[in-house]
Design an enzyme around this catalytic site. Structure first.
Site, PDB file in Angstrom:
ATOM      1  CG  LEU A  85      -1.864  -1.132   1.465  1.00  0.00           C
ATOM      2  CD1 LEU A  85      -2.518  -1.032   2.838  1.00  0.00           C
ATOM      3  CD2 LEU A  85      -2.938  -1.146   0.389  1.00  0.00           C
ATOM      4  CB  ALA A  86       4.371   1.984   0.930  1.00  0.00           C
ATOM      5  CB  SER A 129      -5.488   4.005  -8.328  1.00  0.00           C
ATOM      6  OG  SER A 129      -6.305   5.137  -8.526  1.00  0.00           O
ATOM      7  CE1 TYR A 153      -1.626   7.500  -6.430  1.00  0.00           C
ATOM      8  CE2 TYR A 153      -3.487   7.229  -7.916  1.00  0.00           C
ATOM      9  CZ  TYR A 153      -2.869   6.969  -6.708  1.00  0.00           C
ATOM     10  OH  TYR A 153      -3.499   6.167  -5.785  1.00  0.00           O
ATOM     11  CB  ILE A 213     -16.689  22.444  -5.017  1.00  0.00           C
ATOM     12  CG1 ILE A 213     -17.490  21.777  -3.899  1.00  0.00           C
ATOM     13  CG2 ILE A 213     -16.793  21.661  -6.311  1.00  0.00           C
ATOM     14  CD1 ILE A 213     -18.961  21.634  -4.200  1.00  0.00           C
ATOM     15  NE  ARG A 221     -12.623  11.662  -8.406  1.00  0.00           N
ATOM     16  CZ  ARG A 221     -12.679  12.476  -9.454  1.00  0.00           C
ATOM     17  NH1 ARG A 221     -13.754  12.475 -10.241  1.00  0.00           N
ATOM     18  NH2 ARG A 221     -11.671  13.289  -9.713  1.00  0.00           N
ATOM     19  N   GLY A 281      -5.249  17.258 -14.423  1.00  0.00           N
ATOM     20  CA  GLY A 281      -4.879  15.846 -14.290  1.00  0.00           C
ATOM     21  C   GLY A 281      -5.973  15.013 -13.657  1.00  0.00           C
TER      22      GLY A 281
HETATM   23  P1  NAD Z   1      -2.027   7.115   3.179  1.00  0.00           P
HETATM   24  O1  NAD Z   1      -1.235   8.310   2.761  1.00  0.00           O
HETATM   25  O2  NAD Z   1      -2.789   7.195   4.445  1.00  0.00           O
HETATM   26  O3  NAD Z   1      -1.127   5.826   3.224  1.00  0.00           O
HETATM   27  C1  NAD Z   1       0.090   5.692   2.513  1.00  0.00           C
HETATM   28  C2  NAD Z   1       1.107   5.137   3.478  1.00  0.00           C
HETATM   29  O4  NAD Z   1       2.325   4.892   2.750  1.00  0.00           O
HETATM   30  C3  NAD Z   1       1.455   6.120   4.590  1.00  0.00           C
HETATM   31  O5  NAD Z   1       1.519   5.436   5.835  1.00  0.00           O
HETATM   32  C4  NAD Z   1       2.826   6.668   4.193  1.00  0.00           C
HETATM   33  O6  NAD Z   1       3.588   7.105   5.301  1.00  0.00           O
HETATM   34  C5  NAD Z   1       3.403   5.460   3.490  1.00  0.00           C
HETATM   35  N1  NAD Z   1       4.459   5.787   2.527  1.00  0.00           N
HETATM   36  C6  NAD Z   1       4.440   6.767   1.580  1.00  0.00           C
HETATM   37  N2  NAD Z   1       5.595   6.745   0.892  1.00  0.00           N
HETATM   38  C7  NAD Z   1       6.335   5.726   1.395  1.00  0.00           C
HETATM   39  C8  NAD Z   1       7.613   5.211   1.092  1.00  0.00           C
HETATM   40  N3  NAD Z   1       8.375   5.733   0.125  1.00  0.00           N
HETATM   41  N4  NAD Z   1       8.074   4.157   1.816  1.00  0.00           N
HETATM   42  C9  NAD Z   1       7.329   3.617   2.813  1.00  0.00           C
HETATM   43  N5  NAD Z   1       6.105   4.077   3.142  1.00  0.00           N
HETATM   44  C10 NAD Z   1       5.617   5.117   2.435  1.00  0.00           C
HETATM   45  O7  NAD Z   1      -3.000   6.788   1.949  1.00  0.00           O
HETATM   46  P2  NAD Z   1      -4.090   5.647   1.723  1.00  0.00           P
HETATM   47  O8  NAD Z   1      -5.294   6.339   1.236  1.00  0.00           O
HETATM   48  O9  NAD Z   1      -4.165   4.767   2.896  1.00  0.00           O
HETATM   49  O10 NAD Z   1      -3.470   4.851   0.479  1.00  0.00           O
HETATM   50  C11 NAD Z   1      -2.990   3.523   0.568  1.00  0.00           C
HETATM   51  C12 NAD Z   1      -2.807   2.978  -0.847  1.00  0.00           C
HETATM   52  O11 NAD Z   1      -4.067   2.906  -1.513  1.00  0.00           O
HETATM   53  C13 NAD Z   1      -1.896   3.801  -1.744  1.00  0.00           C
HETATM   54  O12 NAD Z   1      -1.142   2.913  -2.541  1.00  0.00           O
HETATM   55  C14 NAD Z   1      -2.854   4.572  -2.622  1.00  0.00           C
HETATM   56  O13 NAD Z   1      -2.263   4.928  -3.860  1.00  0.00           O
HETATM   57  C15 NAD Z   1      -3.943   3.548  -2.795  1.00  0.00           C
HETATM   58  N6  NAD Z   1      -5.229   4.121  -3.144  1.00  0.00           N
HETATM   59  C16 NAD Z   1      -5.883   4.931  -2.259  1.00  0.00           C
HETATM   60  C17 NAD Z   1      -7.122   5.429  -2.625  1.00  0.00           C
HETATM   61  C18 NAD Z   1      -7.899   6.345  -1.715  1.00  0.00           C
HETATM   62  O14 NAD Z   1      -8.955   6.820  -2.134  1.00  0.00           O
HETATM   63  N7  NAD Z   1      -7.462   6.593  -0.492  1.00  0.00           N
HETATM   64  C19 NAD Z   1      -7.688   5.110  -3.868  1.00  0.00           C
HETATM   65  C20 NAD Z   1      -6.961   4.319  -4.737  1.00  0.00           C
HETATM   66  C21 NAD Z   1      -5.747   3.798  -4.365  1.00  0.00           C
HETATM   67  C1  UD1 Z   2      -8.398   9.663  -5.104  1.00  0.00           C
HETATM   68  C2  UD1 Z   2      -7.190   9.262  -4.263  1.00  0.00           C
HETATM   69  C3  UD1 Z   2      -6.189   8.564  -5.136  1.00  0.00           C
HETATM   70  C4  UD1 Z   2      -6.905   7.399  -5.807  1.00  0.00           C
HETATM   71  C5  UD1 Z   2      -8.127   7.860  -6.607  1.00  0.00           C
HETATM   72  C6  UD1 Z   2      -8.916   6.671  -7.154  1.00  0.00           C
HETATM   73  C7  UD1 Z   2      -6.594  10.616  -2.324  1.00  0.00           C
HETATM   74  C8  UD1 Z   2      -5.937  11.848  -1.831  1.00  0.00           C
HETATM   75  N1  UD1 Z   2      -6.574  10.453  -3.666  1.00  0.00           N
HETATM   76  O1  UD1 Z   2      -8.035  10.626  -6.104  1.00  0.00           O
HETATM   77  O2  UD1 Z   2      -5.109   8.081  -4.334  1.00  0.00           O
HETATM   78  O3  UD1 Z   2      -6.038   6.681  -6.621  1.00  0.00           O
HETATM   79  O4  UD1 Z   2      -9.001   8.552  -5.725  1.00  0.00           O
HETATM   80  O5  UD1 Z   2     -10.084   7.114  -7.777  1.00  0.00           O
HETATM   81  O6  UD1 Z   2      -7.110   9.833  -1.571  1.00  0.00           O
HETATM   82  N2  UD1 Z   2     -12.147  18.091  -4.302  1.00  0.00           N
HETATM   83  C9  UD1 Z   2     -12.829  19.253  -4.019  1.00  0.00           C
HETATM   84  N3  UD1 Z   2     -12.516  19.927  -2.881  1.00  0.00           N
HETATM   85  C10 UD1 Z   2     -11.542  19.514  -2.011  1.00  0.00           C
HETATM   86  C11 UD1 Z   2     -10.835  18.325  -2.315  1.00  0.00           C
HETATM   87  C12 UD1 Z   2     -11.154  17.648  -3.476  1.00  0.00           C
HETATM   88  O7  UD1 Z   2     -13.702  19.669  -4.792  1.00  0.00           O
HETATM   89  O8  UD1 Z   2     -11.331  20.187  -0.976  1.00  0.00           O
HETATM   90  C13 UD1 Z   2     -12.517  17.339  -5.501  1.00  0.00           C
HETATM   91  C14 UD1 Z   2     -11.359  17.090  -6.421  1.00  0.00           C
HETATM   92  O9  UD1 Z   2     -11.122  18.168  -7.279  1.00  0.00           O
HETATM   93  C15 UD1 Z   2     -11.857  15.822  -7.144  1.00  0.00           C
HETATM   94  C16 UD1 Z   2     -12.704  15.103  -6.096  1.00  0.00           C
HETATM   95  O10 UD1 Z   2     -13.003  16.074  -5.098  1.00  0.00           O
HETATM   96  O11 UD1 Z   2     -12.643  16.170  -8.239  1.00  0.00           O
HETATM   97  C17 UD1 Z   2     -11.970  13.948  -5.449  1.00  0.00           C
HETATM   98  O12 UD1 Z   2     -10.680  14.416  -5.079  1.00  0.00           O
HETATM   99  P1  UD1 Z   2      -9.682  13.560  -4.173  1.00  0.00           P
HETATM  100  O13 UD1 Z   2     -10.345  13.112  -2.930  1.00  0.00           O
HETATM  101  O14 UD1 Z   2      -8.411  14.331  -4.068  1.00  0.00           O
HETATM  102  O15 UD1 Z   2      -9.510  12.214  -4.993  1.00  0.00           O
HETATM  103  P2  UD1 Z   2      -9.054  11.808  -6.472  1.00  0.00           P
HETATM  104  O16 UD1 Z   2      -8.294  12.875  -7.147  1.00  0.00           O
HETATM  105  O17 UD1 Z   2     -10.279  11.261  -7.136  1.00  0.00           O
END
Ligand code: NAD
Ligand code: UD1
Length: 314
Positions: A85-86, A129, A153, A213, A221, A281
């Site tokens: 997950l990192a 993702s 990304y 927004i 989403r 992006g």
């Molecule tokens: P998060 O930032 O809470 O977790 C990421 C973790 O990775 C953190 O603990 C951070 O300290 C660690 N990390 C970052 N860089 C690192 C490195 N170089 N070496 C070791 N550890 C490192 O985010 P999350 O939302 O829990 O995301 C977890 C995974 O899920 C990620 O791979 C993210 O791309 C993926 N993902 C998240 C979402 C979402 O909506 N949150 C959606 C799609 C994919």
């Molecule tokens: C998120 C995840 C990414 C993941 C992807 C999968 C995070 C930070 N990003 O990206 O790791 O791979 O989903 O679909 O968890 N927005 C606002 N106001 C705000 C913040 C965001 O309007 O204050 C909007 C953004 O412009 C975007 C939407 O909300 O259109 C979602 O944004 P965000 O939560 O950053 O997620 P993604 O870019 O979809």
């Protein structure tokens, strides 16, 4: 040597990672977290402070994981399973710093796969993702929809999927790539401007502050609750198949404007909703087709958005 199976969770101090650690320990695993604490926090794992089932090792996955794991495996035996997950998780940050994104998100995956190949790990489950799809016209998005990522990304997540497939087919490393849609829930850190939108909206609405927004708010989403995502991860780790790629979403979408209104309503404060220019992006629409998740892994993301939001806000 202990006979408790050892699972490694990279990024285990983060949002999804810490919930994954909770579930794996409950399922009977010994867990080793590798994390560089760039966004993760030790406090996310404080509930295991007295557990002898958890080791936390500071490690940057972009520099390899062999040295970090050597003392752990010397004590507890080989790593059986890895949840990778990192990552640098922000789409916007990847646009600003594509090289950093590549080093952590693609490079880190290669380091994990090299370890899995060398040590005979039984399964690598990877956090891919919805960003791999880019802008798709037809919703919901199927796993075989052409991938056209529109951010570094998304490119690095897709490259990682290719690497998983290569290590599975050429080196026999069993792999599963889970394409998470927009994950939300407790412990998602709202403090960065790049944080997940629900964590930011919840944080601001609870304090009665204004929500911003980006764009007109018509972007959609598929928001999936972290508890459902963790069930998919645990299922993937135990799944005997290899080379599976599956969407992890609910199959529903909501506009960001509707989301903002819902969060404000649930909080019962008078937060304003303002608009700022759209971010580059970003994808416009996102909704997962989820048949494969239920058919291959037996998981249905069943938490209703309103219930997940209540749990997040509490
Ligand atoms: P998060 O930032 O809470 O977790 C990421 C973790 O990775 C953190 O603990 C951070 O300290 C660690 N990390 C970052 N860089 C690192 C490195 N170089 N070496 C070791 N550890 C490192 O985010 P999350 O939302 O829990 O995301 C977890 C995974 O899920 C990620 O791979 C993210 O791309 C993926 N993902 C998240 C979402 C979402 O909506 N949150 C959606 C799609 C994919
Ligand atoms: C998120 C995840 C990414 C993941 C992807 C999968 C995070 C930070 N990003 O990206 O790791 O791979 O989903 O679909 O968890 N927005 C606002 N106001 C705000 C913040 C965001 O309007 O204050 C909007 C953004 O412009 C975007 C939407 O909300 O259109 C979602 O944004 P965000 O939560 O950053 O997620 P993604 O870019 O979809």
């Amino acid at each position: 040597m202990s006979r408790i199976p050892l699972a490694v969770v990279t990024g285990g101090a983060g949002f999804i990672g810490s919930h994954t650690v909770d579930a794996l320990i409950a399922a009977g695993f010994r867990v080793c977290v590798l994390d560089n604490f760039s966004t993760g926090k030790r406090s996310n794992l404080a509930q295991h402070a007295n557990s002898d089932r958890l080791d936390i090792v500071t490690c940057d996955v972009a520099h390899g994981i062999f040295a970090a794991l050597a003392p752990i495996t010397a004590q507890h035996g080989p790593v059986e399973r890895i949840v990778h997950l990192a990552a640098q998780v922000s789409v916007v940050a990847s646009v600003a710093n594509p090289l950093v994104d590549m080093q952590i998100n693609y490079g880190g995956t290669l380091h994990v796969l090299e370890y899995a190949r060398a040590q005979g790990v039984k399964k690598v489950a990877f956090a891919s993702s919805a960003a791999v799809y880019g802008d798709v016209v037809e919703m919901p998005v199927r796993e075989d929809t052409p991938r056209q990522p529109v951010s570094p990304y998304g490119i690095d997540k897709l490259a990682s999927e290719f690497a998983l497939d290569y290590y599975a087919s050429v080196h026999g490393v069993p792999t599963t790539a889970l394409r998470f849609f927009n994950v939300y829930g407790p412990r998602q850190d709202p403090t960065s401007p790049y944080s997940g939108v629900i964590s930011i909206f919840a944080d601001r609405a609870k304090a009665g502050r204004g929500l911003t927004i980006f764009g007109d708010g018509s972007q959609t989403r598929d928001f999936v609750y972290v508890g459902d995502v963790v069930r998919a991860i645990v299922a993937a780790l135990g799944d005997g198949n290899s080379r599976l790629i599956a969407n992890v979403g609910t199959g529903s979408e909501i506009t960001v404007l509707e989301l903002a209104r819902t969060v404000v309503d649930l909080c019962g404060r008078k937060s304003t909703i303002e608009h700022a220019p759209a971010r580059s992006g970003e994808i416009l629409k996102s909704r997962a087709r989820v048949d494969r998740l239920s058919e291959k892994l037996g998981v249905v993301a069943e938490t209703r958005l309103v219930d997940g939001l209540r749990a997040t806000l509490s």
